[in-house]
Design a protein around this motif. Structure first.
Motif, PDB file in Angstrom:
ATOM      1  N   LEU A   1      18.258  23.599  18.634  1.00 22.51           N
ATOM      2  CA  LEU A   1      18.855  22.730  17.608  1.00 22.51           C
ATOM      3  C   LEU A   1      18.172  22.978  16.273  1.00 22.51           C
ATOM      4  N   ARG A   2      18.759  22.404  15.245  1.00 21.82           N
ATOM      5  CA  ARG A   2      18.104  22.408  13.937  1.00 21.82           C
ATOM      6  C   ARG A   2      17.665  20.982  13.629  1.00 21.82           C
ATOM      7  N   ARG A   3      16.666  20.859  12.781  1.00 21.48           N
ATOM      8  CA  ARG A   3      16.158  19.542  12.401  1.00 21.48           C
ATOM      9  C   ARG A   3      17.274  18.633  11.901  1.00 21.48           C
ATOM     10  N   GLU A   4      18.181  19.221  11.124  1.00 15.95           N
ATOM     11  CA  GLU A   4      19.236  18.393  10.519  1.00 15.95           C
ATOM     12  C   GLU A   4      20.340  18.003  11.510  1.00 15.95           C
ATOM     13  N   ASP A   5      20.274  18.546  12.746  1.00 20.03           N
ATOM     14  CA  ASP A   5      21.236  18.160  13.791  1.00 20.03           C
ATOM     15  C   ASP A   5      20.864  16.844  14.458  1.00 20.03           C
ATOM     16  N   VAL A   6      19.579  16.491  14.422  1.00 19.85           N
ATOM     17  CA  VAL A   6      19.093  15.303  15.112  1.00 19.85           C
ATOM     18  C   VAL A   6      18.743  14.241  14.071  1.00 19.85           C
ATOM     19  N   PHE A   7      18.278  13.097  14.532  1.00 21.24           N
ATOM     20  CA  PHE A   7      17.789  12.072  13.599  1.00 21.24           C
ATOM     21  C   PHE A   7      16.327  11.822  13.924  1.00 21.24           C
ATOM     22  N   ILE A   8      15.501  11.760  12.880  1.00 27.71           N
ATOM     23  CA  ILE A   8      14.057  11.617  13.028  1.00 27.71           C
ATOM     24  C   ILE A   8      13.614  10.362  12.292  1.00 27.71           C
ATOM     25  N   THR A   9      12.925   9.486  13.005  1.00 27.87           N
ATOM     26  CA  THR A   9      12.444   8.262  12.362  1.00 27.87           C
ATOM     27  C   THR A   9      11.155   7.798  13.018  1.00 27.87           C
TER      28      THR A   9
ATOM     29  N   GLY B   1       0.789  -1.229   0.000  1.00 25.74           N
ATOM     30  CA  GLY B   1       0.000   0.000   0.000  1.00 25.74           C
ATOM     31  C   GLY B   1       0.818   1.273   0.000  1.00 25.74           C
ATOM     32  N   ARG B   2       2.135   1.146   0.081  1.00 23.03           N
ATOM     33  CA  ARG B   2       2.940   2.369   0.213  1.00 23.03           C
ATOM     34  C   ARG B   2       3.241   2.982  -1.150  1.00 23.03           C
ATOM     35  N   THR B   3       3.488   4.309  -1.120  1.00 22.46           N
ATOM     36  CA  THR B   3       4.112   4.952  -2.266  1.00 22.46           C
ATOM     37  C   THR B   3       5.621   4.824  -2.084  1.00 22.46           C
ATOM     38  N   LEU B   4       6.140   5.386  -0.999  1.00 28.65           N
ATOM     39  CA  LEU B   4       7.556   5.241  -0.645  1.00 28.65           C
ATOM     40  C   LEU B   4       7.673   4.800   0.805  1.00 28.65           C
ATOM     41  N   ALA B   5       8.664   3.955   1.086  1.00 33.99           N
ATOM     42  CA  ALA B   5       9.020   3.678   2.478  1.00 33.99           C
ATOM     43  C   ALA B   5       9.709   4.919   3.039  1.00 33.99           C
ATOM     44  N   VAL B   6       9.645   5.083   4.354  1.00 35.71           N
ATOM     45  CA  VAL B   6      10.198   6.267   5.016  1.00 35.71           C
ATOM     46  C   VAL B   6      11.208   5.815   6.078  1.00 35.71           C
TER      47      VAL B   6
ATOM     48  N   GLY C   1       8.845   8.532  16.054  1.00 34.78           N
ATOM     49  CA  GLY C   1       7.397   8.681  15.963  1.00 34.78           C
ATOM     50  C   GLY C   1       6.727   7.360  15.664  1.00 34.78           C
ATOM     51  N   GLU C   2       5.510   7.452  15.178  1.00 34.74           N
ATOM     52  CA  GLU C   2       4.692   6.266  14.947  1.00 34.74           C
ATOM     53  C   GLU C   2       4.952   5.659  13.575  1.00 34.74           C
ATOM     54  N   GLY C   3       4.606   6.392  12.542  1.00 31.92           N
ATOM     55  CA  GLY C   3       4.778   5.879  11.191  1.00 31.92           C
ATOM     56  C   GLY C   3       4.398   6.956  10.202  1.00 31.92           C
ATOM     57  N   PRO C   4       4.679   6.732   8.915  1.00 29.89           N
ATOM     58  CA  PRO C   4       4.378   7.742   7.904  1.00 29.89           C
ATOM     59  C   PRO C   4       2.882   7.987   7.776  1.00 29.89           C
ATOM     60  N   GLY C   5       2.520   9.231   7.552  1.00 29.11           N
ATOM     61  CA  GLY C   5       1.168   9.598   7.159  1.00 29.11           C
ATOM     62  C   GLY C   5       1.153   9.876   5.662  1.00 29.11           C
ATOM     63  N   TYR C   6       0.124  10.577   5.218  1.00 28.23           N
ATOM     64  CA  TYR C   6      -0.039  10.824   3.780  1.00 28.23           C
ATOM     65  C   TYR C   6       1.172  11.524   3.166  1.00 28.23           C
ATOM     66  N   ASN C   7       1.570  12.641   3.771  1.00 29.01           N
ATOM     67  CA  ASN C   7       2.662  13.437   3.180  1.00 29.01           C
ATOM     68  C   ASN C   7       3.992  12.697   3.201  1.00 29.01           C
ATOM     69  N   GLU C   8       4.242  11.974   4.289  1.00 28.73           N
ATOM     70  CA  GLU C   8       5.493  11.234   4.440  1.00 28.73           C
ATOM     71  C   GLU C   8       5.582  10.116   3.401  1.00 28.73           C
ATOM     72  N   ASP C   9       4.463   9.444   3.165  1.00 26.65           N
ATOM     73  CA  ASP C   9       4.399   8.349   2.182  1.00 26.65           C
ATOM     74  C   ASP C   9       4.700   8.856   0.768  1.00 26.65           C
TER      75      ASP C   9
ATOM     76  N   GLY D   1       8.562  10.223   1.014  1.00 23.99           N
ATOM     77  CA  GLY D   1       9.589   9.296   1.501  1.00 23.99           C
ATOM     78  C   GLY D   1      10.432   9.877   2.618  1.00 23.99           C
ATOM     79  N   ARG D   2       9.898  10.935   3.272  1.00 25.91           N
ATOM     80  CA  ARG D   2      10.617  11.602   4.366  1.00 25.91           C
ATOM     81  C   ARG D   2       9.742  11.643   5.619  1.00 25.91           C
ATOM     82  N   PRO D   3      10.354  11.573   6.818  1.00 26.90           N
ATOM     83  CA  PRO D   3       9.570  11.550   8.052  1.00 26.90           C
ATOM     84  C   PRO D   3       9.108  12.952   8.467  1.00 26.90           C
ATOM     85  N   PHE D   4       7.967  13.009   9.097  1.00 28.67           N
ATOM     86  CA  PHE D   4       7.500  14.249   9.745  1.00 28.67           C
ATOM     87  C   PHE D   4       7.626  15.474   8.826  1.00 28.67           C
ATOM     88  N   VAL D   5       6.936  15.415   7.693  1.00 32.89           N
ATOM     89  CA  VAL D   5       6.920  16.562   6.780  1.00 32.89           C
ATOM     90  C   VAL D   5       5.544  17.226   6.693  1.00 32.89           C
TER      91      VAL D   5
END
Ligand code: URA
Length: 176
Positions: free
Chosen positions: A90-98, A40-45, A59-67, A70-74
């Protein structure tokens, strides 16, 4: 990165254990067919950010925009998470988001226990490779995937836990 299709769960576990870096691991995630969410996915994240960070958000898992991206929390929750990170100085790119789940469940339903079980080796390997100082678990499904604890998040939030030796802080999901 190279994509190797993962279909068999036992074979998948061996391939996940054998990767040497996040790029290889993310290639496996993008080619994963170990559970029904793949169809059912468009892209894995897989997740994104600084592979040398001290701080990982789960977080939990990709929603519509993330799918779609292919990016988390967008989406909207991502805007709030980014704001939270920036309020920490901090900046978003300083941490890791999954996420616990790397593919979007149809209609944004909760992932099933089987889907969580099948997918969580990816998250565990990400944390082994990144070796952060702190994990921040966002919401009930993140706690379920990381700690297999079903205690309400209202009781767990703000109290330190451990995930495989790493201090873990549960908090609310930004969508909440
Ligand atoms: N919510 C999540 O839990 N994860 C995402 O990647 C986006 C929204």
């Amino acid at each position: 990165s190279k994509t190797v299709a993962l279909r068999d769960r036992a074979e998948g576990m061996k391939k996940i254990a054998a990767v040497e870096n996040l790029e290889q691991l993310h290639g496996l995630i993008q080619g994963c067919y170990m559970c029904q969410l793949a169809s059912g996915r468009t892209l894995a994240v897989p997740g994104e950010g600084n592979p040398h960070t001290e701080l990982v958000f789960v977080g939990e898992g990709p929603g519509y925009n993330e799918d779609v991206q292919g990016r988390p929390f967008v989406g909207r929750a991502g805007e709030l998470l980014t704001q939270m990170i920036e309020e920490l100085g901090l900046r978003r790119e300083d941490v890791f988001i999954t996420n616990v789940i790397k593919c979007r469940p149809p209609g944004n339903r909760d992932p099933s226990p089987d889907e969580i079980k099948t997918c969580s080796p990816f998250l565990k390997r990400q944390l082994e490779l990144i070796r952060p100082k702190v994990v921040c678990a966002l919401g009930r499904i993140a706690i379920l995937g990381l700690l297999n604890d079903t205690t309400p998040i209202t009781k767990l939030r703000g109290i330190w836990r451990q995930f495989q030796g790493i201090p873990l802080m549960p908090t609310f999901h930004p969508a909440y």
